[in-house]
Scaffold this motif. Structure first.
Motif, PDB file in Angstrom:
ATOM      1  N   ALA A 177       0.863  -1.181   0.000  1.00 55.51           N
ATOM      2  CA  ALA A 177       0.000   0.000   0.000  1.00 55.51           C
ATOM      3  C   ALA A 177       0.901   1.233   0.000  1.00 55.51           C
ATOM      4  N   PRO A 178       0.381   2.374  -0.447  1.00 53.21           N
ATOM      5  CA  PRO A 178       1.206   3.578  -0.437  1.00 53.21           C
ATOM      6  C   PRO A 178       1.555   4.012   0.989  1.00 53.21           C
ATOM      7  N   VAL A 179       2.754   4.560   1.134  1.00 50.69           N
ATOM      8  CA  VAL A 179       3.216   5.080   2.417  1.00 50.69           C
ATOM      9  C   VAL A 179       3.672   6.513   2.183  1.00 50.69           C
ATOM     10  N   LEU A 180       3.129   7.419   2.965  1.00 44.24           N
ATOM     11  CA  LEU A 180       3.417   8.847   2.825  1.00 44.24           C
ATOM     12  C   LEU A 180       4.007   9.405   4.110  1.00 44.24           C
ATOM     13  N   LEU A 181       4.695  10.529   4.003  1.00 42.70           N
ATOM     14  CA  LEU A 181       5.158  11.255   5.175  1.00 42.70           C
ATOM     15  C   LEU A 181       4.227  12.438   5.400  1.00 42.70           C
ATOM     16  N   ALA A 182       3.727  12.571   6.616  1.00 42.85           N
ATOM     17  CA  ALA A 182       2.867  13.710   6.944  1.00 42.85           C
ATOM     18  C   ALA A 182       3.695  14.986   6.990  1.00 42.85           C
TER      19      ALA A 182
END
Length: 157
Positions: free
Chosen positions: A69-74
Motif C-alpha cells: 500500500a502507499p506510504v506517505l510522510l505527513a
C-alpha cells in the motif's frame, strides 16, 4: 566530568540488545495490530519530526513493500497550523518519536485520528503524549536519550 561523546557511545552500545528484544516482540506487536484492526486498508501515513524524519524515510520504503500500500510522510505544519482538510479514512497513521516529547507529532496524530485514521505510536516512553493519543503504543525499548543527536532513532544498516 563526562568525556565528549560518552552519551552517544553508551546509547550505541545498547543498540544490539534492544533491537534483538524488539525483533523478539515482533509477533506480539503484529498480533496487537491485527487484533485492534489497525492494519491499513488504503495506506500508511508516517508522522515523524526532527531526528525521527530519517528512520521514517527509510521505513517508507520497507513498509510500502510489506504493506503493499502507499506510504506517505505527513507534513505536521499542515495539521498544526493550517488545519489540513485531509481525509485519512482507511489509512493507518504511524507516529515515530524517540522522546515522545515533540508536540507536533501528537497534534498531527490526533488530527488524523479525528478524521478517521487508525493510529499507532512508536516511541521510547509508553506514557508519552503520542503514545496516549494512539490506539496502540509500541515502546521500542531504548532508554532515555543521553545524546543529541539521538543515535537510538536511526540505526545504520
Amino acid at each position: 566530568m563526562t568525556r565528549p561523546g560518552a552519551g552517544v557511545g553508551a546509547d550505541m552500545a545498547e543498540e544490539p540488545a534492544v533491537v534483538a528484544d524488539l525483533f523478539g516482540r515482533r509477533p506480539a506487536i503484529a498480533e496487537e495490530i491485527w487484533h485492534r484492526w489497525l492494519l491499513p486498508r488504503r495506506g500508511i501515513v508516517l508522522v515523524p519530526r526532527g531526528s525521527s524524519d530519517h528512520p521514517a524515510i527509510y521505513a517508507r520504503y520497507l513498509l510500502e513493500l510489506v504493506a503493499a500500500a502507499p506510504v506517505l510522510l505527513a507534513a505536521p505544519s499542515l495539521h498544526t497550523r493550517h488545519r489540513s482538510p485531509a481525509r485519512p479514512e482507511g489509512w493507518t497513521a504511524l507516529a515515530i518519536s524517540q522522546s515522545g516529547a515533540t508536540p507536533e507529532v501528537t497534534t498531527t496524530l490526533e488530527a488524523l485520528a479525528a478524521r478517521g485514521a487508525r493510529t499507532i505510536a512508536i516511541t521510547n516512553d509508553p506514557e508519552s503524549p503520542p503514545a496516549a493519543a494512539a490506539a496502540l503504543a509500541v515502546p521500542h525499548g531504548f532508554g532515555p536519550e543521553r545524546a543529541a543527536p539521538a543515535p537510538q532513532t536511526f540505526l545504520p544498516p
